[in-house]
Design a protein around this motif. Structure first.
Motif, short mmCIF file in Angstrom:
data_model
loop_
_atom_site.label_atom_id
_atom_site.label_comp_id
_atom_site.label_asym_id
_atom_site.label_seq_id
_atom_site.Cartn_x
_atom_site.Cartn_y
_atom_site.Cartn_z
N ASP A 111 0.80 -1.23 0.00
CA ASP A 111 0.00 0.00 0.00
C ASP A 111 0.83 1.28 0.00
OD1 ASP A 111 -2.52 -1.25 -0.10
OD2 ASP A 111 -2.50 -1.55 2.08
N LEU A 112 2.10 1.20 0.37
CA LEU A 112 2.93 2.40 0.41
C LEU A 112 3.54 2.77 -0.94
CD1 LEU A 112 4.93 2.17 3.77
CD2 LEU A 112 2.77 3.30 3.27
N LEU A 113 3.45 1.87 -1.90
CA LEU A 113 4.03 2.14 -3.22
C LEU A 113 3.47 3.43 -3.80
CD1 LEU A 113 3.97 -1.43 -4.80
CD2 LEU A 113 5.97 -0.17 -3.99
N GLY A 114 4.36 4.32 -4.18
CA GLY A 114 3.98 5.57 -4.82
C GLY A 114 3.67 6.72 -3.88
N TYR A 115 3.72 6.48 -2.58
CA TYR A 115 3.46 7.55 -1.62
C TYR A 115 4.76 8.14 -1.10
CZ TYR A 115 -1.43 6.35 -1.75
OH TYR A 115 -2.70 6.13 -2.19
N ASP A 116 4.72 9.44 -0.84
CA ASP A 116 5.89 10.15 -0.31
C ASP A 116 5.85 10.26 1.21
OD1 ASP A 116 7.03 11.07 -2.95
OD2 ASP A 116 5.02 11.95 -3.06
N ILE A 117 4.62 10.28 1.75
CA ILE A 117 4.42 10.49 3.17
C ILE A 117 3.32 9.55 3.64
CG2 ILE A 117 3.68 12.15 4.94
CD1 ILE A 117 4.76 14.34 2.95
N VAL A 118 3.53 8.90 4.78
CA VAL A 118 2.50 8.05 5.36
C VAL A 118 2.29 8.42 6.82
CG1 VAL A 118 4.12 6.18 5.92
CG2 VAL A 118 1.67 5.68 5.72
N ILE A 119 1.03 8.48 7.21
CA ILE A 119 0.67 8.70 8.60
C ILE A 119 -0.07 7.47 9.09
CG2 ILE A 119 -0.74 10.05 10.21
CD1 ILE A 119 0.49 11.69 7.11
N ALA A 120 0.49 6.80 10.08
CA ALA A 120 -0.13 5.61 10.67
C ALA A 120 -0.88 6.05 11.91
CB ALA A 120 0.93 4.57 11.01
N ALA A 121 -2.20 6.13 11.78
CA ALA A 121 -3.04 6.61 12.89
C ALA A 121 -3.98 5.48 13.31
CB ALA A 121 -3.83 7.84 12.46
N LEU A 122 -3.37 4.46 13.88
CA LEU A 122 -4.10 3.26 14.29
C LEU A 122 -3.86 2.97 15.76
CD1 LEU A 122 -2.59 1.17 11.40
CD2 LEU A 122 -4.98 1.82 11.47
N ASP A 123 -4.78 2.23 16.35
CA ASP A 123 -4.57 1.79 17.73
C ASP A 123 -3.63 0.58 17.80
OD1 ASP A 123 -6.22 3.73 18.84
OD2 ASP A 123 -8.01 2.48 18.64
N ASN A 124 -3.50 -0.13 16.69
CA ASN A 124 -2.70 -1.35 16.63
C ASN A 124 -1.22 -1.01 16.46
OD1 ASN A 124 -1.36 -3.73 15.74
ND2 ASN A 124 -3.34 -4.60 15.17
N LYS A 157 11.68 0.85 3.52
CA LYS A 157 11.93 0.18 2.24
C LYS A 157 11.46 1.04 1.07
CE LYS A 157 11.12 -4.19 4.55
NZ LYS A 157 10.07 -5.18 4.82
N GLN A 158 10.39 1.81 1.27
CA GLN A 158 9.82 2.62 0.20
C GLN A 158 10.37 4.05 0.17
OE1 GLN A 158 8.02 1.37 -2.19
NE2 GLN A 158 8.05 -0.60 -1.18
N ASN A 159 11.24 4.35 1.11
CA ASN A 159 11.86 5.67 1.18
C ASN A 159 10.83 6.80 1.25
OD1 ASN A 159 14.13 7.27 1.39
ND2 ASN A 159 14.27 7.60 -0.82
N CYS A 160 9.82 6.60 2.10
CA CYS A 160 8.85 7.67 2.30
C CYS A 160 8.88 8.09 3.77
CB CYS A 160 7.45 7.28 1.84
SG CYS A 160 6.62 6.01 2.79
N LEU A 161 8.54 9.34 4.01
CA LEU A 161 8.51 9.85 5.38
C LEU A 161 7.34 9.24 6.13
CD1 LEU A 161 9.20 13.65 4.73
CD2 LEU A 161 10.79 11.94 5.63
N CYS A 162 7.55 8.95 7.41
CA CYS A 162 6.53 8.26 8.19
C CYS A 162 6.29 8.95 9.52
CB CYS A 162 6.97 6.81 8.44
SG CYS A 162 5.75 5.83 9.33
N ASN A 163 5.01 9.00 9.89
CA ASN A 163 4.60 9.47 11.21
C ASN A 163 3.69 8.42 11.80
OD1 ASN A 163 2.18 10.80 12.81
ND2 ASN A 163 3.99 12.06 13.18
#
Length: 187
Positions: free
Chosen positions: A69-82, A95-101
């Motif tokens: 699901d991260l393919l092609g994204y530059d930034i990901v925000i993981a806003a989950l309880d898990n 692995k996808q070289n995108c910024l993560c929060n």
């Protein structure tokens, strides 16, 4: 280590928010002030998020997260309880070289969301390096009351001067004097 304060141009950045709860909604509404190139991924959407997605013509992916699901994204925000899925998202982002929060997991964040004030072109960010969002929020509320709404039109005026006057020391001096005069008038 402290976070470096930086303003990111989202013009050509694709953003993925994984989750659709209260915190995901908060991140979404903040991001919408700066970009509409946002996709929200969740196996379940509440009405508030669904309406925001429709109103802003955003993409919604109704499914469980998987590593592709991260393919092609530059930034990901993981806003989950898990937390385990947040950790997986962080590892996948490497692995996808995108910024993560990863919300509420500062050790799994390339960046954090500061409290901020936005009035027209003025944006002021406030951070405690993730140590006390409550302090950042209260300081934002305090500072926001100090900044007059006239700053919006003043910044438009300053932008016009900057765009129409020739570059050089004279323009610099003129703009400095205009800014000084504006702030002096507020006292």
């Amino acid at each position: 280590m402290s976070y470096f304060p930086a303003f990111i141009n989202f013009e050509n950045k694709k953003i993925l928010i994984v989750g659709a709860g209260k915190i995901a909604f908060s991140k979404l509404t903040h991001l919408l002030e700066f970009s509409s190139n946002i996709t929200v991924l969740s196996n379940d959407f509440n009405t508030e998020i669904e309406n925001t997605i429709k109103e802003n013509n955003l993409e919604a992916l109704k499914k469980n997260y998987d590593s592709n699901d991260l393919l092609g994204y530059d930034i990901v925000i993981a806003a989950l309880d898990n937390i385990e899925i947040q950790k997986l998202i962080y590892e996948d982002s490497r692995k996808q070289n995108c910024l993560c929060n990863c919300v509420d997991l500062p050790k799994l964040c390339d960046f954090i969301f500061p409290a901020y004030i936005k009035k027209g072109d003025l944006t002021i960010a406030i951070s405690t390096n993730g140590n006390s969002p409550a302090v950042s929020k209260q300081l934002r509320i305090y500072l926001e009351k100090l900044i007059p709404n006239s700053i919006i039109s003043f910044l438009e005026e300053m932008k016009e001067y900057r765009n129409t006057m020739p570059k050089g020391i004279e323009r610099m001096k003129f703009l400095e004097q205009k800014a000084k005069s504006y702030f002096s008038s507020l006292k």
